[in-house]
Design an enzyme around this catalytic site. Structure first.
Site, PDB file in Angstrom:
ATOM      1  N   THR A 160      82.958  61.238  49.157  1.00 26.89           N
ATOM      2  CA  THR A 160      83.085  61.926  50.250  1.00 26.89           C
ATOM      3  C   THR A 160      83.635  63.212  50.565  1.00 26.89           C
ATOM      4  O   THR A 160      83.671  63.701  51.439  1.00 26.89           O
ATOM      5  CB  THR A 160      83.720  60.955  51.519  1.00 26.89           C
ATOM      6  OG1 THR A 160      85.191  60.815  51.137  1.00 26.89           O
ATOM      7  CG2 THR A 160      83.201  59.487  51.373  1.00 26.89           C
TER       8      THR A 160
ATOM      9  N   GLY B 146      81.553  54.109  43.261  1.00 28.30           N
ATOM     10  CA  GLY B 146      82.232  54.461  44.395  1.00 28.30           C
ATOM     11  C   GLY B 146      81.305  55.832  45.129  1.00 28.30           C
ATOM     12  O   GLY B 146      80.842  56.550  44.341  1.00 28.30           O
ATOM     13  N   PHE B 147      81.042  55.875  46.298  1.00 30.27           N
ATOM     14  CA  PHE B 147      80.428  56.842  47.086  1.00 30.27           C
ATOM     15  C   PHE B 147      81.629  57.808  47.507  1.00 30.27           C
ATOM     16  O   PHE B 147      82.305  57.652  48.162  1.00 30.27           O
ATOM     17  CB  PHE B 147      79.787  56.443  48.337  1.00 30.27           C
ATOM     18  CG  PHE B 147      79.113  57.603  49.152  1.00 30.27           C
ATOM     19  CD1 PHE B 147      78.244  58.312  48.532  1.00 30.27           C
ATOM     20  CD2 PHE B 147      79.574  57.909  50.250  1.00 30.27           C
ATOM     21  CE1 PHE B 147      77.448  59.141  49.408  1.00 30.27           C
ATOM     22  CE2 PHE B 147      79.116  59.096  50.957  1.00 30.27           C
ATOM     23  CZ  PHE B 147      77.986  59.803  50.454  1.00 30.27           C
TER      24      PHE B 147
ATOM     25  N   TYR C 212      90.541  65.898  51.645  1.00 36.20           N
ATOM     26  CA  TYR C 212      89.000  66.111  52.123  1.00 36.20           C
ATOM     27  C   TYR C 212      88.890  66.373  53.581  1.00 36.20           C
ATOM     28  O   TYR C 212      88.026  66.989  53.966  1.00 36.20           O
ATOM     29  CB  TYR C 212      88.404  64.895  51.809  1.00 36.20           C
ATOM     30  CG  TYR C 212      87.896  64.629  50.321  1.00 36.20           C
ATOM     31  CD1 TYR C 212      88.588  65.323  49.228  1.00 36.20           C
ATOM     32  CD2 TYR C 212      87.497  63.397  50.072  1.00 36.20           C
ATOM     33  CE1 TYR C 212      88.584  64.763  47.859  1.00 36.20           C
ATOM     34  CE2 TYR C 212      87.495  62.955  48.573  1.00 36.20           C
ATOM     35  CZ  TYR C 212      88.080  63.788  47.595  1.00 36.20           C
ATOM     36  OH  TYR C 212      87.926  63.196  46.376  1.00 36.20           O
TER      37      TYR C 212
END
Length: 101
Positions: free
Chosen positions: A23, A20-21, A55
């Protein structure tokens, strides 16, 4: 990595990309960079986007995903957006008990 190991099978039979990317970003980086980097990640074939309430970039990530859907890069059903809520006395104020069922 062969195709057998690029995805994880979920209980409902769907497959989610194993990679997964992420963030998360340092506070000194502008939030607009999150939108930009998420768009680039989608263009680079990331389909699993990992975020978290802590985040504080959920809106920017959403803008990037919507932009890439609108320009035809991906379809909504191609994207896996995952999030997390850290245990706390109040939990995440935007979640309800029903959302965990």
């Amino acid at each position: 990595m062969n195709s057998k190991h690029q995805y994880v099978e979920l209980n409902d039979g769907h497959f989610i990309p194993a990679l997964g990317f992420g963030t998360v970003k340092p506070q000194e980086i502008p939030k607009s960079k999150t939108t930009e980097s998420t768009k680039i990640a989608i263009e680079a074939s990331f389909r699993h986007i990992d975020c978290a309430y802590a985040y504080q970039v959920e809106e920017e990530v959403g803008l990037a995903i919507r932009s890439k859907i609108a320009d035809g890069t991906v379809k909504r059903e191609d994207i896996f957006y995952t999030s997390k809520d850290w245990p706390s006395p109040s939990g995440c104020p935007t979640l309800t008990a029903g959302s965990w069922r």
